[in-house]
Design an enzyme around this catalytic site. Structure first.
Site, PDB file in Angstrom:
ATOM      1  N   ASP A 246       0.841  -1.195   0.000  1.00  0.00           N
ATOM      2  CA  ASP A 246       0.000   0.000   0.000  1.00  0.00           C
ATOM      3  C   ASP A 246       0.880   1.250   0.000  1.00  0.00           C
ATOM      4  OD1 ASP A 246      -2.721   1.138   0.445  1.00  0.00           O
ATOM      5  OD2 ASP A 246      -1.806   1.901   2.297  1.00  0.00           O
ATOM      6  N   GLU A 274       1.551   0.183  -4.711  1.00  0.00           N
ATOM      7  CA  GLU A 274       0.625   1.210  -5.175  1.00  0.00           C
ATOM      8  C   GLU A 274       1.362   2.543  -5.225  1.00  0.00           C
ATOM      9  OE1 GLU A 274      -3.376   3.458  -3.510  1.00  0.00           O
ATOM     10  OE2 GLU A 274      -1.746   2.824  -2.222  1.00  0.00           O
ATOM     11  N   ASP A 346     -10.694   1.375  -4.692  1.00  0.00           N
ATOM     12  CA  ASP A 346     -10.515   2.807  -4.489  1.00  0.00           C
ATOM     13  C   ASP A 346     -11.214   3.676  -5.533  1.00  0.00           C
ATOM     14  OD1 ASP A 346      -9.012   2.675  -2.149  1.00  0.00           O
ATOM     15  OD2 ASP A 346      -7.138   2.386  -3.251  1.00  0.00           O
TER      16      ASP A 346
END
Ligand code: NOJ
Ligand code: NOJ
Length: 709
Positions: A246, A274, A346
């Site tokens: 993340d 990410e 997301d």
């Protein structure tokens, strides 16, 4: 413990470990990933719905989208045959570590970390997902079931932060139940305590400021460094095959190199992160691909994501996708390791943007045959979407209300996951546009003699005449690999020259996807993958491809042969030999000495630990100029003086002092200097002799010197 119980436990552990080792992988190029928001998938264990230590965060009515809804690890385990039947070969599950226990809102309604991104204890499993003792049982059971079904488990992992500092537990962090620090009580400097990021193009803010109120971990602190690495090793020893990292743009970039190295040294694994937004128009695009090319960490492909959404949902021209792929392919060394997706937890789902199942199918077919490792978001195969608030988070995190195995999407995923397994053009091959207009995209994937040609017409009412199409498919007639599932028909190819064989003219009907493919027999070994892409002598590395033969050959790093642990026709496990650090073209030779295509690998000097460099009173810079560090090992850039080779840009919150965390070989003495690389690329060296520093054998290091005039 009686000796019988001990023996049983011992044997069980040995067998389990052997089994888990077999299942791990250093690349995912032939996998299809299924992303599951654990809380929203399936409730397999009602006893963990409302655990005592975090009571009240559960909403059995599923009316509050910010509360836990009951999905758990046992639920995923119970749906394993559904998952396997779809053909996917890996699951990416929500962060599984123990999350904060309190309502993040200071008063009702409930806002709970059902998504898993608000860690309180990285050493334990979240009680809503496992059990109220925060034990490993449910996780172990899930991993065992997944591996028995040939499915890898990828765990989401957030190094950047603990939990929300504006409510709940105010960032409180625990080590296996023992309190470490919180936002208001942090005597050892475990957190950064800076304001929220306001400028997303400022490299210092990105790494050292707070992301949306999430208490920002100081990875350069030796305790935190060790804590995060130990914690992820635990997940590896419990069988996790890989990790989705993340917010890698927000943790300390240089430190992450040592984090990746420490994961790879623990056991084989694949890491992808990410980096939002690594598309070619982002001001920090160059930083994004430099990181992917050097750190050993792959990246989620946001350029792909936005182009596919634009083209398939908003009806932009296919040239947008074509431009994205060609730009990224020239910048990302390991473009087949980019992790591709068009929906995620997301963003609103594609069907919210455009409620058209044809377009969803076409986007899926593109995702599954394009270069990169594809991710399917759970529920897309059931056409699920909720359009409240334009379907944005949390309304994209729908409850998995249907598990039908007969939808077209479910079957499409199965077909194309099978193709990826059987035709190496998909996982290992190059990407080439063959025919393009606003609505039609015909592209080819090719790995030596393995070829897949894919034609998509996204127009819902107009068919197009296709003429002048060439392909690397050998002459012959090809049936649609999808058996007409999305309207495809046969393709006839005649012999041409130079890998350009003419296809007969044909009409591609409205909303059609056709896939024509052929698998060749290798005449020499063919290498498609190496993983990890970077590591020190002694590290285990896997090279994959085809036609290696069944008797052991050689892997050469320069002229030095690596020792081989396992050799099969498609995969070799070896250890990096003791050669000088640097960038190599690793070379596989079969047992009769026939060489394969070389593949790039970076040999480090040693295992990495993070070191923070500070240079005071550096030479003045103007806009677009930056200070970098460079030095005598590959970790520092081997005296490179370009943006890509030197370490940096360094950061200047205290201009004209600059600092940078760089991961360096433990115990090694390095020489280095600081340079200015001006906006136009010209280089200014500091004067004097080289600085010297001996990197500590463990922990973290720091160096503080003055710029030499
Ligand atoms: C990105 C994740 O994907 C998102 O869901 C999460 O809220 C933030 N990072 C913070 O962890
Ligand atoms: C130039 C630097 O000034 C010097 O210190 C360094 O040793 C060399 N580059 C390395 O090539």
């Amino acid at each position: 413990m009686t000796s019988r119980r001990f023996k049983f436990a011992f044997l069980f552990t040995v067998t389990l470990l052997a089994f888990l080792r077999m299942a791990t992988a250093q690349d995912l190029k032939k996998q299809v990933i299924y992303q599951i928001v654990t809380d929203r998938f399936f409730n397999g264990d009602a006893t963990n719905d409302n655990p005592p230590q975090s009571a009240g965060l559960f909403d059995s009515t599923q009316a509050n989208w910010f509360a836990y809804w009951g999905g758990d690890l046992a639920g995923i385990q119970q749906k394993m045959s559904y998952i396997k039947g779809m053909g996917v070969t890996a699951i990416w599950i929500s962060p599984t570590v123990d999350n904060e226990n309190k309502n993040m809102n200071t008063s009702a309604p409930i806002s709970a970390p059902y998504h898993g991104y608000d860690a309180r204890d990285f050493m334990r499993v979240e009680e809503h997902f496992g059990d109220s003792s925060n034990s490993w049982t449910a996780f172990n059971n899930l991993v065992t079931a997944a591996h028995q079904n040939g499915i890898k488990v990828i765990v989401d992992w957030a190094n950047n932060h603990s939990n929300y500092n504006g409510g709940g537990e105010s960032g409180a962090l625990y080590n296996n139940g023992v309190f470490m620090a919180s936002d208001s009580s942090d005597p050892n400097g475990y957190f950064h305590h800076n304001p929220n990021i306001s400028d997303y193009n400022d490299r210092y803010q990105l790494q050292y400021y707070t992301l949306d109120g999430l208490e920002d971990l100081n990875q350069e602190n030796a305790t935190i460094d060790n804590y995060l690495k130990t914690a992820i090793h635990q997940f590896q020893s419990h069988g996790a095959d890989g990790f989705r990292l993340d917010a890698i743009k927000h943790a300390t970039w240089g430190w992450e190199y040592s984090f990746a190295n420490s994961v790879f040294n623990q056991s084989p694994s694949f890491l992808f992160g990410e980096w939002y937004n690594n598309n070619q128009y982002d001001p920090l695009y160059h930083d994004a691909y430099k990181f992917a090319n050097k750190s050993g960490i792959g990246e989620l492909d946001f350029g792909f994501n936005s182009s596919v959404r634009d083209v398939f949902a908003s009806n932009n021209n296919f040239s947008e996708i074509d431009a994205t792929i060609s730009a990224e392919n020239s910048n990302f060394t390991w473009n087949n390791d980019l992790v591709t997706f068009f929906d995620s937890h997301d963003e609103s789902r594609l069907l919210t943007l455009n409620n058209n199942n044809n377009r969803l199918h076409e986007a899926m077919a593109f995702l599954l045959t394009c270069r990169g490792i594809p991710v399917i978001l759970y529920g897309d195969e059931q056409y699920l979407h909720n359009d409240t608030n334009s379907g944005n988070d949390p309304y994209n995190r729908v409850w998995m209300s249907s598990f039908s195995t007969s939808t077209t999407a479910y079957q499409l995923i199965n077909k194309l996951a099978t193709l990826r397994k059987n035709n190496d053009a998909i996982g290992y091959g190059g990407f080439r546009q063959r025919w393009l207009n606003n609505d039609v995209y015909i592209y080819e994937r090719q790995f030596f003699n393995d070829v897949a040609l894919v034609a998509i017409n996204k127009n819902d009412s107009t068919g197009y005449a296709v003429s002048g199409l060439y392909t690397a498919l050998p002459s012959g007639t090809y049936g649609d690999y999808l058996n007409g599932l999305l309207g495809g028909a046969n393709l006839a190819v005649t012999a041409g020259s130079g890998g350009n064989n003419p296809a007969n003219n044909f009409t591609l009907p409205a909303h059609t996807v056709a896939v024509w493919q052929s698998v060749g027999t290798p005449s020499a070994p063919e290498v498609g993958s190496i993983g990890p892409t970077v590591g020190q002598p002694g590290l285990k590395v896997i090279i994959a491809g085809k036609g290696f033969g069944n008797s052991t050959g050689q892997i050469l790093f320069g002229s030095t042969a690596a020792s081989i642990q396992l050799w099969s026709d498609t995969s070799v496990t070896c250890t990096v030999p003791s050669v000088t650090n640097g960038i190599y073209q690793a070379q596989l030779k079969n047992s009769s000495g026939t060489a394969a295509n070389p593949i790039q690998f970076t040999v480090l000097t040693g295992q990495l630990i993070p070191v923070t460099f500070t240079v005071n009173n550096a030479t003045p810079t103007s806009t677009g100029d930056y200070i970098f560090a460079t030095g005598n090992t590959i970790e520092l850039g081997n005296w490179g003086t370009t943006f890509d080779t030197a370490s940096g840009p360094m950061l200047d919150p205290n201009y004209p002092n600059w600092f940078l965390n760089v991961s360096l070989p433990a115990g090694v003495q390095v020489q280095f200097k600081f340079i200015k690389i001006a906006a136009n690329g010209s280089v200014t060296w500091e004067n004097g002799s080289n600085h010297q520093y001996t990197v500590p054998g463990s922990g973290t290091g720091s160096v503080n010197v003055n710029w030499q005039y």
